[in-house]
Design an enzyme around this catalytic site. Sequence first.
Site, PDB file in Angstrom:
ATOM      1  N   GLY A  31       0.706  -1.199  -0.160  1.00 37.92           N
ATOM      2  CA  GLY A  31      -0.059  -0.051  -0.080  1.00 37.92           C
ATOM      3  C   GLY A  31       0.800   1.204  -0.014  1.00 37.92           C
ATOM      4  O   GLY A  31       1.858   1.361  -0.741  1.00 37.92           O
ATOM      5  N   VAL A  32       0.144   2.167   0.600  1.00 36.62           N
ATOM      6  CA  VAL A  32       1.027   3.416   0.797  1.00 36.62           C
ATOM      7  C   VAL A  32       2.454   3.428   1.472  1.00 36.62           C
ATOM      8  O   VAL A  32       3.259   4.126   0.895  1.00 36.62           O
ATOM      9  CB  VAL A  32       0.203   4.816   1.585  1.00 36.62           C
ATOM     10  CG1 VAL A  32       0.337   4.457   3.150  1.00 36.62           C
ATOM     11  CG2 VAL A  32       0.735   6.098   1.266  1.00 36.62           C
ATOM     12  N   ASP A  33       2.650   2.552   2.288  1.00 41.35           N
ATOM     13  CA  ASP A  33       3.778   2.285   2.983  1.00 41.35           C
ATOM     14  C   ASP A  33       5.014   1.879   1.774  1.00 41.35           C
ATOM     15  O   ASP A  33       6.048   2.637   1.694  1.00 41.35           O
ATOM     16  CB  ASP A  33       3.648   1.086   4.111  1.00 41.35           C
ATOM     17  CG  ASP A  33       5.108   1.223   5.045  1.00 41.35           C
ATOM     18  OD1 ASP A  33       6.039   2.121   4.889  1.00 41.35           O
ATOM     19  OD2 ASP A  33       5.035  -0.060   5.434  1.00 41.35           O
ATOM     20  N   SER A 122      -4.943   3.074   8.049  1.00 41.58           N
ATOM     21  CA  SER A 122      -5.749   1.916   8.392  1.00 41.58           C
ATOM     22  C   SER A 122      -6.674   1.419   7.723  1.00 41.58           C
ATOM     23  O   SER A 122      -7.380   0.402   7.851  1.00 41.58           O
ATOM     24  CB  SER A 122      -6.135   1.967   9.897  1.00 41.58           C
ATOM     25  OG  SER A 122      -4.976   1.917  10.770  1.00 41.58           O
ATOM     26  N   TYR A 126      -5.501  -3.001   6.530  1.00 43.51           N
ATOM     27  CA  TYR A 126      -5.993  -2.943   7.914  1.00 43.51           C
ATOM     28  C   TYR A 126      -7.575  -2.961   8.287  1.00 43.51           C
ATOM     29  O   TYR A 126      -7.753  -3.127   9.403  1.00 43.51           O
ATOM     30  CB  TYR A 126      -5.241  -1.881   8.727  1.00 43.51           C
ATOM     31  CG  TYR A 126      -3.675  -2.185   9.069  1.00 43.51           C
ATOM     32  CD1 TYR A 126      -2.944  -3.160   8.343  1.00 43.51           C
ATOM     33  CD2 TYR A 126      -2.833  -1.287   9.874  1.00 43.51           C
ATOM     34  CE1 TYR A 126      -1.536  -3.393   8.578  1.00 43.51           C
ATOM     35  CE2 TYR A 126      -1.728  -1.570  10.194  1.00 43.51           C
ATOM     36  CZ  TYR A 126      -0.973  -2.445   9.528  1.00 43.51           C
ATOM     37  OH  TYR A 126       0.639  -2.904   9.734  1.00 43.51           O
TER      38      TYR A 126
END
Length: 169
Positions: A31-33, A122, A126
């Site tokens: 994802g964004v990470d 999240s 998540y």
Amino acid sequence: MKIEVIQGDITKIKVDVIVNAANSSLLGGGGVDGAIHRAGGKEILEECQQIRNRQGKCKTGQAVITTAGKLLAKKVIHTVGPVYNNEEGINEKKELLADCYRNSLLLAKENDLKTIAFPNISTGIYRFPKDIAAAIAIKTVKENPILEKVLFVCFDEENYKVYKEILKK
């Protein structure tokens, strides 16, 4: 404090600091990470490793700051959002999510940064319900007007519409 919402790629935003929805290892992920680590380059990962060596993993709701590497921002704040599995412990998870935003804002202020861009923490893998997460994000930011500008950067259209609707109220 000015609050805006846009749909786009947070790695291409020019603000003082962008927030990374990190995992507790701080070593990149999906994802964004993963996008922030890929776009920012190895300098971000190296600083994350130094932080881990000093303090261990980053706890849910906490935040740490690193260089932004090759990104347009000056810095990256990494915060670990709660994992949503079901309604069990929902109040604690809501508070931990609010802590992500609160601690990121405070860390930006401590580092004399004035503009910040948040992803939808999240709401991806998540699985936090997007409407609840957006309401927490906006409420927490409004209760902590310590920076000049806060930008919510929504990658998908669904989050963008949810944020726009809540901000209208």
